[in-house]
Design a protein around this motif. Structure first.
Motif, PDB file in Angstrom:
ATOM      1  N   MET A  43      -2.834  -0.264  -9.089  1.00 58.73           N
ATOM      2  CA  MET A  43      -2.202  -0.043  -7.788  1.00 58.73           C
ATOM      3  C   MET A  43      -0.700  -0.306  -7.813  1.00 58.73           C
ATOM      4  SD  MET A  43      -5.041  -1.606  -5.216  1.00 58.73           S
ATOM      5  CE  MET A  43      -4.699  -0.483  -3.875  1.00 58.73           C
ATOM      6  N   GLU A 109      -8.447   0.121   1.192  1.00 57.26           N
ATOM      7  CA  GLU A 109      -7.499   0.682   2.167  1.00 57.26           C
ATOM      8  C   GLU A 109      -7.304  -0.292   3.328  1.00 57.26           C
ATOM      9  OE1 GLU A 109      -5.381   3.362   2.610  1.00 57.26           O
ATOM     10  OE2 GLU A 109      -5.765   3.611   0.474  1.00 57.26           O
ATOM     11  N   LEU A 112      -4.929  -3.024   2.311  1.00 57.07           N
ATOM     12  CA  LEU A 112      -3.551  -2.535   2.273  1.00 57.07           C
ATOM     13  C   LEU A 112      -2.973  -2.392   3.675  1.00 57.07           C
ATOM     14  CD1 LEU A 112      -3.957   0.141  -0.535  1.00 57.07           C
ATOM     15  CD2 LEU A 112      -2.936  -2.142  -0.764  1.00 57.07           C
ATOM     16  N   LYS A 151       2.002   2.121  -0.882  1.00 54.15           N
ATOM     17  CA  LYS A 151       0.606   2.036  -0.428  1.00 54.15           C
ATOM     18  C   LYS A 151       0.456   1.091   0.771  1.00 54.15           C
ATOM     19  CE  LYS A 151      -1.308   2.871  -5.026  1.00 54.15           C
ATOM     20  NZ  LYS A 151      -0.139   2.942  -5.880  1.00 54.15           N
ATOM     21  N   LYS A 153       1.280   0.847   3.951  1.00 56.39           N
ATOM     22  CA  LYS A 153       1.766   1.716   5.028  1.00 56.39           C
ATOM     23  C   LYS A 153       2.252   0.957   6.261  1.00 56.39           C
ATOM     24  CE  LYS A 153      -0.886   5.594   3.449  1.00 56.39           C
ATOM     25  NZ  LYS A 153      -2.082   5.445   2.726  1.00 56.39           N
TER      26      LYS A 153
END
Length: 180
Positions: A43, A109, A112, A151, A153
């Motif tokens: 990542m 996700e 993140l 990544k 966001k």
């Protein structure tokens, strides 16, 4: 320079610590020349930056946190806390089982999305878990790349204290992220 404390050497390490019979090879591999910390999830380009991200998630109910707490608790029980309070050695000691665990953490996700702020500095809790007697006097946790931050966001703010060149912070600024 820090050393890697290998799990298979811990019992002998503890015996020698009681008798003050240490030799350099008791600490395992020397870091950084013989051992690289790698983000095996792919990542982030720099594992040290991944540590900053993991730190920001420790109190946010991230997918890895419960397993990480249980894992470190078992290590502390198995090795009687002594290994995690190493403070009388000249060189810092990286606890290899913890390093391997963190290298392999894969963030979801949802994880993140929980990252809205990170702190880049030498006083992070995760550094003390990974290398209990690290004093910040060397570049062990010096970040060389922040690639992969895209990544994150919801990242709005980076608090900068130390552990990277200030030029790296420009990547955040160029993306509209506040740097303090």
């Amino acid at each position: 320079m820090p050393y890697i404390l290998k799990e298979e050497n811990i019992e002998e390490f503890l015996r020698k610590s009681e008798m003050d019979e240490f030799e350099e090879e008791d600490f395992g591999e020397f870091y950084p020349d013989n051992y690289k910390m790698v983000d095996k999830s792919g990542m982030f380009e720099d594992f040290r930056f991944k540590l900053v991200v993991l730190e920001s998630l420790l109190g946010k109910n991230a997918s890895f946190v419960d397993e990480f707490k249980e894992f470190t608790k078992k290590l502390e029980e198995k090795y009687d806390d002594y290994v995690f309070e190493i403070g009388n050695f000249i060189n810092p000691v990286i606890v290899e089982p913890i390093l391997k665990f963190l290298e392999n953490v894969e963030l979801t996700e949802e994880d993140l999305e929980k990252v809205d702020e990170i702190c880049i500095g030498g006083g992070l809790e995760i550094y003390g878990i990974l290398c209990p007697n690290w004093d910040g006097e060397d570049e062990l946790f010096e970040i060389k790349s922040v690639k992969g931050f895209e990544k994150l966001k919801n990242l709005k703010k980076v608090i900068f204290i130390s552990c990277c060149d200030e030029e790296l912070l420009d990547e955040f600024r160029e993306s509209g992220i506040e740097v303090e």
